[in-house]
Design a protein around this motif. Sequence first.
Motif, PDB file in Angstrom:
ATOM      1  N   THR A 192      54.823  36.953   0.320  1.00  0.00           N
ATOM      2  CA  THR A 192      55.221  37.053  -0.985  1.00  0.00           C
ATOM      3  C   THR A 192      55.278  35.938  -2.028  1.00  0.00           C
ATOM      4  O   THR A 192      54.888  34.622  -1.528  1.00  0.00           O
ATOM      5  N   ASN A 193      55.577  36.087  -3.309  1.00  0.00           N
ATOM      6  CA  ASN A 193      55.541  34.900  -4.320  1.00  0.00           C
ATOM      7  C   ASN A 193      56.524  35.240  -5.375  1.00  0.00           C
ATOM      8  O   ASN A 193      57.015  36.733  -5.273  1.00  0.00           O
ATOM      9  N   GLU A 194      56.703  34.515  -6.369  1.00  0.00           N
ATOM     10  CA  GLU A 194      57.713  34.875  -7.390  1.00  0.00           C
ATOM     11  C   GLU A 194      57.330  36.295  -8.248  1.00  0.00           C
ATOM     12  O   GLU A 194      58.256  36.935  -8.591  1.00  0.00           O
ATOM     13  N   GLN A 195      56.058  36.090  -8.568  1.00  0.00           N
ATOM     14  CA  GLN A 195      55.639  37.613  -9.192  1.00  0.00           C
ATOM     15  C   GLN A 195      55.829  38.707  -8.342  1.00  0.00           C
ATOM     16  O   GLN A 195      56.506  39.848  -9.005  1.00  0.00           O
ATOM     17  N   ILE A 196      55.714  38.784  -7.061  1.00  0.00           N
ATOM     18  CA  ILE A 196      55.957  39.963  -6.239  1.00  0.00           C
ATOM     19  C   ILE A 196      57.453  40.329  -6.386  1.00  0.00           C
ATOM     20  O   ILE A 196      57.829  41.190  -6.436  1.00  0.00           O
ATOM     21  N   ASP A 197      58.126  39.092  -6.172  1.00  0.00           N
ATOM     22  CA  ASP A 197      59.489  39.385  -5.863  1.00  0.00           C
ATOM     23  C   ASP A 197      60.100  39.914  -7.074  1.00  0.00           C
ATOM     24  O   ASP A 197      60.924  40.857  -7.189  1.00  0.00           O
ATOM     25  N   ALA A 198      59.673  39.471  -8.393  1.00  0.00           N
ATOM     26  CA  ALA A 198      60.079  39.768  -9.716  1.00  0.00           C
ATOM     27  C   ALA A 198      59.915  41.379  -9.986  1.00  0.00           C
ATOM     28  O   ALA A 198      60.604  42.133 -10.458  1.00  0.00           O
ATOM     29  N   GLN A 199      58.568  41.828  -9.536  1.00  0.00           N
ATOM     30  CA  GLN A 199      58.231  43.202  -9.641  1.00  0.00           C
ATOM     31  C   GLN A 199      59.081  44.093  -8.789  1.00  0.00           C
ATOM     32  O   GLN A 199      59.577  45.101  -9.181  1.00  0.00           O
TER      33      GLN A 199
ATOM     34  N   ARG B 202      62.432  44.181 -10.272  1.00  0.00           N
ATOM     35  CA  ARG B 202      62.359  44.996 -11.702  1.00  0.00           C
ATOM     36  C   ARG B 202      62.415  46.382 -11.293  1.00  0.00           C
ATOM     37  O   ARG B 202      63.156  47.404 -11.866  1.00  0.00           O
TER      38      ARG B 202
ATOM     39  N   GLU C  85      51.994  46.465  -9.179  1.00  0.00           N
ATOM     40  CA  GLU C  85      51.052  45.958 -10.032  1.00  0.00           C
ATOM     41  C   GLU C  85      50.518  46.722 -11.235  1.00  0.00           C
ATOM     42  O   GLU C  85      50.456  46.376 -12.201  1.00  0.00           O
TER      43      GLU C  85
ATOM     44  N   TYR D  34      53.974  47.292 -13.510  1.00  0.00           N
ATOM     45  CA  TYR D  34      54.388  46.125 -14.436  1.00  0.00           C
ATOM     46  C   TYR D  34      53.348  44.849 -14.804  1.00  0.00           C
ATOM     47  O   TYR D  34      54.003  44.000 -15.477  1.00  0.00           O
ATOM     48  N   ASN D  35      52.041  45.130 -14.545  1.00  0.00           N
ATOM     49  CA  ASN D  35      51.128  43.753 -15.090  1.00  0.00           C
ATOM     50  C   ASN D  35      49.867  44.640 -15.491  1.00  0.00           C
ATOM     51  O   ASN D  35      48.934  43.898 -14.969  1.00  0.00           O
TER      52      ASN D  35
END
Length: 226
Positions: free
Chosen positions: A166-173, A176, A221, A224-225
């Motif tokens: 994981t990473n910060e972007q995945i965790d944030a998604q 959310r 993804e 949210y992206n």
Amino acid sequence: MNMSEMRTLETAMSYAPILMFDRAEPFYPDFVGISVLHQSGPSPSFRRDIKFPTEAVQYVIEYAIWWDYEIGHLYEMEHVWVYVGHDGEVVDCEASFHGKVLRGLLKERVNVVGHHVCLYSQPGKHAFSPLPVVFELLPNLYSAAGAEAGCDGLLVNELFQDYFETNEQIDAQVERYLQTKAFIPTMEFEEYLLKPEIFMTWDNLFGIIPHRIKDRLIELEKLYNT
């Protein structure tokens, strides 16, 4: 699927636990991975040794119950162990509870219906207990399903650390998305029967888990992206 696997799954279904979920529960099991132990030894899918006297217990059925989501993070796996005697009766049961193991069989077997043990699932978090009042002892019973929804992002433990990260972007998604699933537990529970089509051997379940995670990440993804 060969005949041996079919018999294993049929046996597991005949002893499958009856699960009780909160009326507001947003997530139900996606798959159940089955292992059968005929002698004491390490669990195939949980960090514990399963020990039992073979003179009293014929075998132990391990149910690795998989969810793509729980309210706190992406993917969840809880466990139930049913101990079957030589006469075919349930002689004991254990269940996972936040990384620990609780007894699943109440005195005088009052939570056994035929060969099926009745267990309650913590709202959103899915830990098991034969008594729902146990959940009321958890300080974060309500906040875990509400304000803290998604706070753990994508869970990566030692069982799957070689398959995804994981990473910060995945965790944030993940957070959310799970915030949209936040709810207030009613503490009123409804019976849920595990569907035959979600049963498979543990080896087969382990093999598809990385693909399930990948598919969920692709969905997030796109949400949210894009």
